[in-house]
Design a protein around this motif. Structure first.
Motif, PDB file in Angstrom:
ATOM      1  N   VAL A 149       0.831  -1.205   0.000  1.00  0.00           N
ATOM      2  CA  VAL A 149       0.000   0.000   0.000  1.00  0.00           C
ATOM      3  C   VAL A 149       0.866   1.256   0.000  1.00  0.00           C
ATOM      4  O   VAL A 149       0.600   2.221  -0.721  1.00  0.00           O
ATOM      5  CB  VAL A 149      -0.955  -0.018   1.214  1.00  0.00           C
ATOM      6  N   ALA A 150       1.919   1.241   0.836  1.00  0.00           N
ATOM      7  CA  ALA A 150       2.797   2.414   0.910  1.00  0.00           C
ATOM      8  C   ALA A 150       3.495   2.673  -0.424  1.00  0.00           C
ATOM      9  O   ALA A 150       3.627   3.823  -0.859  1.00  0.00           O
ATOM     10  CB  ALA A 150       3.819   2.230   2.025  1.00  0.00           C
ATOM     11  N   LEU A 151       3.947   1.622  -1.094  1.00  0.00           N
ATOM     12  CA  LEU A 151       4.606   1.799  -2.385  1.00  0.00           C
ATOM     13  C   LEU A 151       3.634   2.256  -3.456  1.00  0.00           C
ATOM     14  O   LEU A 151       3.971   3.083  -4.308  1.00  0.00           O
ATOM     15  CB  LEU A 151       5.270   0.484  -2.819  1.00  0.00           C
ATOM     16  N   PHE A 152       2.419   1.708  -3.426  1.00  0.00           N
ATOM     17  CA  PHE A 152       1.438   2.048  -4.454  1.00  0.00           C
ATOM     18  C   PHE A 152       0.996   3.507  -4.348  1.00  0.00           C
ATOM     19  O   PHE A 152       0.569   4.104  -5.349  1.00  0.00           O
ATOM     20  CB  PHE A 152       0.224   1.126  -4.337  1.00  0.00           C
ATOM     21  N   ARG A 153       1.092   4.090  -3.171  1.00  0.00           N
ATOM     22  CA  ARG A 153       0.692   5.485  -2.999  1.00  0.00           C
ATOM     23  C   ARG A 153       1.696   6.454  -3.603  1.00  0.00           C
ATOM     24  O   ARG A 153       1.353   7.608  -3.863  1.00  0.00           O
ATOM     25  CB  ARG A 153       0.507   5.789  -1.508  1.00  0.00           C
ATOM     26  N   THR A 154       2.913   6.003  -3.809  1.00  0.00           N
ATOM     27  CA  THR A 154       3.917   6.865  -4.428  1.00  0.00           C
ATOM     28  C   THR A 154       3.786   6.812  -5.949  1.00  0.00           C
ATOM     29  O   THR A 154       3.285   5.828  -6.517  1.00  0.00           O
ATOM     30  CB  THR A 154       5.325   6.431  -4.012  1.00  0.00           C
ATOM     31  N   GLN A 155       4.239   7.861  -6.607  1.00  0.00           N
ATOM     32  CA  GLN A 155       4.161   7.912  -8.065  1.00  0.00           C
ATOM     33  C   GLN A 155       5.061   6.858  -8.708  1.00  0.00           C
ATOM     34  O   GLN A 155       4.660   6.186  -9.676  1.00  0.00           O
ATOM     35  CB  GLN A 155       4.562   9.309  -8.549  1.00  0.00           C
ATOM     36  N   TRP A 156       6.254   6.671  -8.148  1.00  0.00           N
ATOM     37  CA  TRP A 156       7.167   5.657  -8.672  1.00  0.00           C
ATOM     38  C   TRP A 156       6.596   4.261  -8.493  1.00  0.00           C
ATOM     39  O   TRP A 156       6.669   3.422  -9.396  1.00  0.00           O
ATOM     40  CB  TRP A 156       8.508   5.776  -7.957  1.00  0.00           C
ATOM     41  N   GLY A 157       6.003   3.998  -7.328  1.00  0.00           N
ATOM     42  CA  GLY A 157       5.432   2.681  -7.073  1.00  0.00           C
ATOM     43  C   GLY A 157       4.242   2.381  -7.967  1.00  0.00           C
ATOM     44  O   GLY A 157       4.086   1.258  -8.458  1.00  0.00           O
ATOM     45  N   ALA A 158       3.389   3.382  -8.186  1.00  0.00           N
ATOM     46  CA  ALA A 158       2.234   3.171  -9.076  1.00  0.00           C
ATOM     47  C   ALA A 158       2.684   2.900 -10.502  1.00  0.00           C
ATOM     48  O   ALA A 158       2.127   2.029 -11.192  1.00  0.00           O
ATOM     49  CB  ALA A 158       1.314   4.385  -9.023  1.00  0.00           C
TER      50      ALA A 158
END
Length: 316
Positions: free
Chosen positions: A64-73
């Motif tokens: 969830v934390a990674l997906f919230r970032t632009q790089w993670g998405a």
């Protein structure tokens, strides 16, 4: 008289037995229904508890934390386009662990300078794998476009609407075309228009051939026209383009394989030199001139790899 009384008793006993059997059957049916409902409630409760437990897991929180970032998405979209059965958090953790392990091992075997290069090399290998998986899935999808155009042409010639034809093609075709068309169908079921679903598919699978096919479908959905003839012509053209792409890819495969082989040989040469003269790489990285030579060599190898990659890239 006694016979009449005995017959009445028999009838009464039979009726009583039927009532008891009916009562037992109704009781068994009630127990079965209530037991089924209870088992369903237990299963739902366990599924909910399992979902809550999975959501509270550290990997899920990291996801969830990674997906919230632009790089993670953006990385999540790339993993989805590649078709790899791996979660975003798993990919990032594996990348970090591999880079850290490479730093520790190469740091001890060669020198700290090579440890940093090894970490960069591990990241390069991970993203190269992701790029190759994306390209492979895109090529497989492109190879299925003639069959897709043929199925859509047959469906529209039978009088089916475009959304229905797309849903039928999703059922008949294998992956990745079937999977992507199923996503497109599901998007239209959730309220998206045909143009919006087409735009999402084109974003997931960027391809010139797919762009031509989707543009034809969009124009036909807006203004009508002879869609069947257009799809059959497109199917024939895509079949010829697929054969041409296969021939060009076969011709260039030797060059790309040579580049990867040279890169592996260069890394092996460094370890070979260090094994022949133990500690030579550590001594070499202690001077400015030695680090400069190593940087120039690494830059030349990188430049050669990029140039060969650009030369062997083709668009039909």
């Amino acid at each position: 008289m006694n016979w009449e009384i005995l017959a009445d008793w028999r009838i009464s006993a039979i009726l009583l037995a039927l009532v008891l059997v009916l009562a037992v059957a109704l009781w068994a049916l009630w127990e079965f229904v209530s037991g089924t409902q209870q088992r369903r409630m237990i299963a739902e409760r366990s599924a909910l508890e399992r979902a809550e437990h999975e959501a509270a897991a550290p990997m899920a929180r990291l996801e969830v934390a990674l997906f919230r970032t632009q790089w993670g998405a953006r990385l999540h979209r790339r993993i989805a386009r590649s078709g790899a059965d791996i979660r975003l958090s798993t990919f990032v953790v594996a990348l970090s662990a591999g880079a850290l392990s490479a730093v520790v091992v190469v740091w001890q075997v060669l020198a700290p300078f090579f440890g940093l290069l090894a970490a960069a090399g591990v990241a390069f290998l991970f993203f190269s794998y992701l790029n190759r998986a994306e390209a492979k899935r895109r090529e497989e999808f492109t190879a299925q476009l003639p069959d897709l155009a043929r199925v859509l042409g047959n469906a529209t010639s039978a009088g089916l609407a475009l959304p229905t034809a797309v849903a039928m093609a999703a059922e008949e075709l294998d992956g990745p075309a079937g999977e992507e068309l199923a996503r497109m169908t599901e998007s239209m079921k959730l309220g998206a228009s045909f143009e919006e679903a087409v735009a999402e598919l084109r974003e997931r699978m960027p391809s010139r051939e797919l762009g031509v096919l989707l543009a034809t479908l969009v124009v036909s959905s807006r203004s009508g026209g002879s869609l069947v003839t257009a799809l059959r012509n497109i199917s024939s053209t895509l079949e010829h383009r697929k054969e041409t792409r296969r021939e060009v890819r076969t011709t260039l495969s030797e060059t790309t394989s040579t580049v990867w082989a040279l890169g592996a040989m260069s890394v092996g040469a460094v370890f070979l030199i260090n094994s022949i003269e133990p500690g030579i790489m550590r001594v070499m990285t202690t001077s400015v001139s030695g680090i400069a030579v190593l940087l120039v060599v690494a830059a030349l190898f990188t430049l050669g790899f990029v140039l060969v990659n650009r030369i062997t890239r083709f668009e039909l």
